[in-house]
Design a protein around this motif. Structure first.
Motif, PDB file in Angstrom:
ATOM      1  N   ALA A 165      56.521  17.532   3.941  1.00 50.59           N
ATOM      2  CA  ALA A 165      57.436  16.390   3.895  1.00 50.59           C
ATOM      3  C   ALA A 165      56.853  15.311   4.804  1.00 50.59           C
ATOM      4  N   TRP A 166      55.764  14.689   4.351  1.00 46.44           N
ATOM      5  CA  TRP A 166      54.989  13.778   5.196  1.00 46.44           C
ATOM      6  C   TRP A 166      55.799  12.565   5.631  1.00 46.44           C
ATOM      7  N   GLU A 167      56.651  12.051   4.758  1.00 49.45           N
ATOM      8  CA  GLU A 167      57.430  10.856   5.084  1.00 49.45           C
ATOM      9  C   GLU A 167      58.444  11.134   6.196  1.00 49.45           C
ATOM     10  N   LYS A 168      58.921  12.379   6.266  1.00 54.39           N
ATOM     11  CA  LYS A 168      59.847  12.749   7.338  1.00 54.39           C
ATOM     12  C   LYS A 168      59.077  13.058   8.633  1.00 54.39           C
ATOM     13  N   ALA A 169      57.879  13.577   8.475  1.00 53.49           N
ATOM     14  CA  ALA A 169      57.104  13.970   9.648  1.00 53.49           C
ATOM     15  C   ALA A 169      56.617  12.766  10.449  1.00 53.49           C
ATOM     16  N   GLU A 170      56.149  11.713   9.764  1.00 57.90           N
ATOM     17  CA  GLU A 170      55.499  10.600  10.461  1.00 57.90           C
ATOM     18  C   GLU A 170      56.397   9.906  11.481  1.00 57.90           C
ATOM     19  N   PRO A 171      57.680   9.620  11.198  1.00 59.89           N
ATOM     20  CA  PRO A 171      58.515   8.965  12.221  1.00 59.89           C
ATOM     21  C   PRO A 171      58.630   9.776  13.516  1.00 59.89           C
ATOM     22  N   TYR A 172      58.693  11.105  13.372  1.00 58.42           N
ATOM     23  CA  TYR A 172      58.750  11.942  14.574  1.00 58.42           C
ATOM     24  C   TYR A 172      57.447  11.836  15.357  1.00 58.42           C
ATOM     25  N   TYR A 173      56.312  11.823  14.656  1.00 61.43           N
ATOM     26  CA  TYR A 173      55.026  11.668  15.332  1.00 61.43           C
ATOM     27  C   TYR A 173      54.961  10.342  16.074  1.00 61.43           C
ATOM     28  N   ARG A 174      55.489   9.285  15.485  1.00 63.85           N
ATOM     29  CA  ARG A 174      55.442   7.970  16.126  1.00 63.85           C
ATOM     30  C   ARG A 174      56.319   7.940  17.383  1.00 63.85           C
ATOM     31  N   LYS A 175      57.469   8.620  17.329  1.00 65.64           N
ATOM     32  CA  LYS A 175      58.305   8.709  18.534  1.00 65.64           C
ATOM     33  C   LYS A 175      57.566   9.483  19.634  1.00 65.64           C
ATOM     34  N   ALA A 176      56.909  10.554  19.238  1.00 65.77           N
ATOM     35  CA  ALA A 176      56.128  11.336  20.206  1.00 65.77           C
ATOM     36  C   ALA A 176      55.035  10.474  20.820  1.00 65.77           C
ATOM     37  N   GLN A 177      54.399   9.646  19.982  1.00 64.27           N
ATOM     38  CA  GLN A 177      53.339   8.768  20.451  1.00 64.27           C
ATOM     39  C   GLN A 177      53.845   7.837  21.554  1.00 64.27           C
ATOM     40  N   ASP A 178      55.042   7.281  21.369  1.00 65.65           N
ATOM     41  CA  ASP A 178      55.608   6.372  22.373  1.00 65.65           C
ATOM     42  C   ASP A 178      55.796   7.075  23.713  1.00 65.65           C
ATOM     43  N   PHE A 179      56.355   8.286  23.688  1.00 66.61           N
ATOM     44  CA  PHE A 179      56.582   9.026  24.939  1.00 66.61           C
ATOM     45  C   PHE A 179      55.260   9.410  25.597  1.00 66.61           C
ATOM     46  N   TYR A 180      54.301   9.881  24.798  1.00 69.94           N
ATOM     47  CA  TYR A 180      53.010  10.285  25.351  1.00 69.94           C
ATOM     48  C   TYR A 180      52.269   9.105  25.981  1.00 69.94           C
ATOM     49  N   LEU A 181      52.294   7.967  25.302  1.00 68.94           N
ATOM     50  CA  LEU A 181      51.615   6.780  25.831  1.00 68.94           C
ATOM     51  C   LEU A 181      52.264   6.297  27.122  1.00 68.94           C
ATOM     52  N   ALA A 182      53.590   6.441  27.205  1.00 72.48           N
ATOM     53  CA  ALA A 182      54.317   5.972  28.399  1.00 72.48           C
ATOM     54  C   ALA A 182      53.871   6.706  29.657  1.00 72.48           C
ATOM     55  N   VAL A 183      53.531   7.980  29.501  1.00 73.64           N
ATOM     56  CA  VAL A 183      53.132   8.771  30.687  1.00 73.64           C
ATOM     57  C   VAL A 183      51.647   9.120  30.661  1.00 73.64           C
ATOM     58  N   LYS A 184      50.920   8.543  29.708  1.00 69.73           N
ATOM     59  CA  LYS A 184      49.472   8.776  29.565  1.00 69.73           C
ATOM     60  C   LYS A 184      49.160  10.278  29.472  1.00 69.73           C
TER      61      LYS A 184
END
Length: 360
Positions: free
Chosen positions: A124-143
């Motif tokens: 379910a790629w369309e459902k997966a990508e938004p979660y990955y993008r949210k994860a990206q924001d948190f990961y980038l915030a704390v490097k």
């Protein structure tokens, strides 16, 4: 030198025992979680779950919400492995709540990354990508370089599913850069292998073979090396270079035999370590029994000594009382003799006085 993963459990169990004996609940909770991860890697899921639950119990006792959130994450990974996606999402919801309360951005990033994986595994790629993008924001915030390394590899998987191979390779390259920052050598080798698989899917067999062999130069992990040799063999077979294909196929088989041999050595090492640990525990228990026996003997001896002292005191007191009674009896007898002598003397005087008066 790599320690066989089965042996790691023995060391972790010993460390957990020490943490428990020294009353270090936070360290004990962390070690229980690490034991759960180790048993998960071995494939013993019931033992993994048992240790995750012990970890949760210790973290709950000390009120560590972040620790609980991370442990629920590991439990979610275990349940996801069993394809129970509904239960996985329930556990991740609990992890999300705890990590939010703890304000742990890395934990939150991993929760969303895992939610993405839940949907990716169901394609379910369309459902997966938004979660990955949210994860990206948190990961980038704390490097979080480790989290970002795996996140971009996951995004590359979506690009592959969409047949966007150029974007997938770019994402894998970014993933490799972050894994290099995190010194994740095995992760780097995995990305190189994944890149090889991308070229293999595009029928670019020579290019694919180069990446498979390059991955083997970057890792000494036997399972991954065996996989790479196997696919390198397939690449050369597709290219019609049969000698090369056979050479890498033989190396793949040789590594498979080596893996089985290493597993056997690991099992023997684990048995030896457990034997030594049991002997050590038996010696400790024997010493504890000896100390308890000595304490018991000391208590008995002190009891006997105390009893003897009390008996002597009683005998002395009884003797003193007898002595006092005897002295009092002698004193009374002496007084009675004195009184008799005094009476006799008084009577004699009276008799003399009577005789004198009679003569007169």
């Amino acid at each position: 030198r790599q320690i066989p993963i089965q042996v790691c459990t023995t060391y972790l169990e010993e460390a957990t025992r020490i943490a428990r004996d020294r009353n270090l609940p936070r360290e004990e909770a962390h070690l229980y979680k690490q034991l759960g991860i180790t048993w998960y890697a071995i494939g013993d899921y019931p033992k993994a779950l048992e240790h995750y639950q012990k970890s949760l119990s210790r973290y709950e006792q000390i009120g560590d919400q972040g620790g609980m959130g991370l442990t629920y994450l590991e439990m979610a990974t275990l349940v996801k492995k069993q394809k129970d996606y509904l239960k996985t999402e329930e556990i991740l919801a609990r992890s999300l709540e705890l990590c939010t309360a703890a304000k742990d951005s890395s934990c939150l990033g991993t929760v969303f990354n895992t939610l993405g994986l839940v949907h990716a595994e169901q394609q379910a790629w369309e459902k997966a990508e938004p979660y990955y993008r949210k994860a990206q924001d948190f990961y980038l915030a704390v490097k979080d370089t480790i989290g970002l390394g795996y996140l971009y590899a996951n995004l590359a998987e979506i690009a592959v599913a969409r047949k966007q191979f150029a974007e997938a390779i770019a994402l894998l390259t970014t993933s490799t850069e972050y894994k290099a920052l995190a010194s994740d050598l095995f992760g780097i080798a995995m990305n190189i292998t994944n890149t090889g698989e991308l070229y293999f899917k595009q029928n670019k067999f020579r290019r694919a073979a180069d990446f498979f062999l390059q991955s083997n130069q970057a890792t000494d992990h036997a399972d991954l090396r065996q996989w790479n040799y196997r696919y390198a063999s397939k690449c050369f077979a597709e290219l019609g270079e049969i000698d090369q294909a056979l050479e890498y196929l033989n190396q793949s088989y040789a590594l498979k035999d080596s893996i089985l041999s290493v597993q056997r050595v690991a099992e023997l090492a684990e048995m030896e370590t457990k034997y030594e640990t049991e002997k050590k525990e038996q010696r400790i228990k024997q010493q504890e029994r000896d100390m308890e026996n000595q304490k018991q003997e000391f208590r008995i001896q002190m009891g006997i000594l105390a009893g003897g002292v009390i008996a002597l005191l009683l005998v002395g007191l009884f003797g003193f009382r007898l002595y006092r009674q005897g002295q009092q009896t002698l004193l009374r007898e002496k007084e009675m003799r004195f009184q008799k002598q005094l009476l006799h003397h008084s009577l004699a005087v009276q008799e003399e006085e009577r005789k004198r008066i009679a003569q007169d």
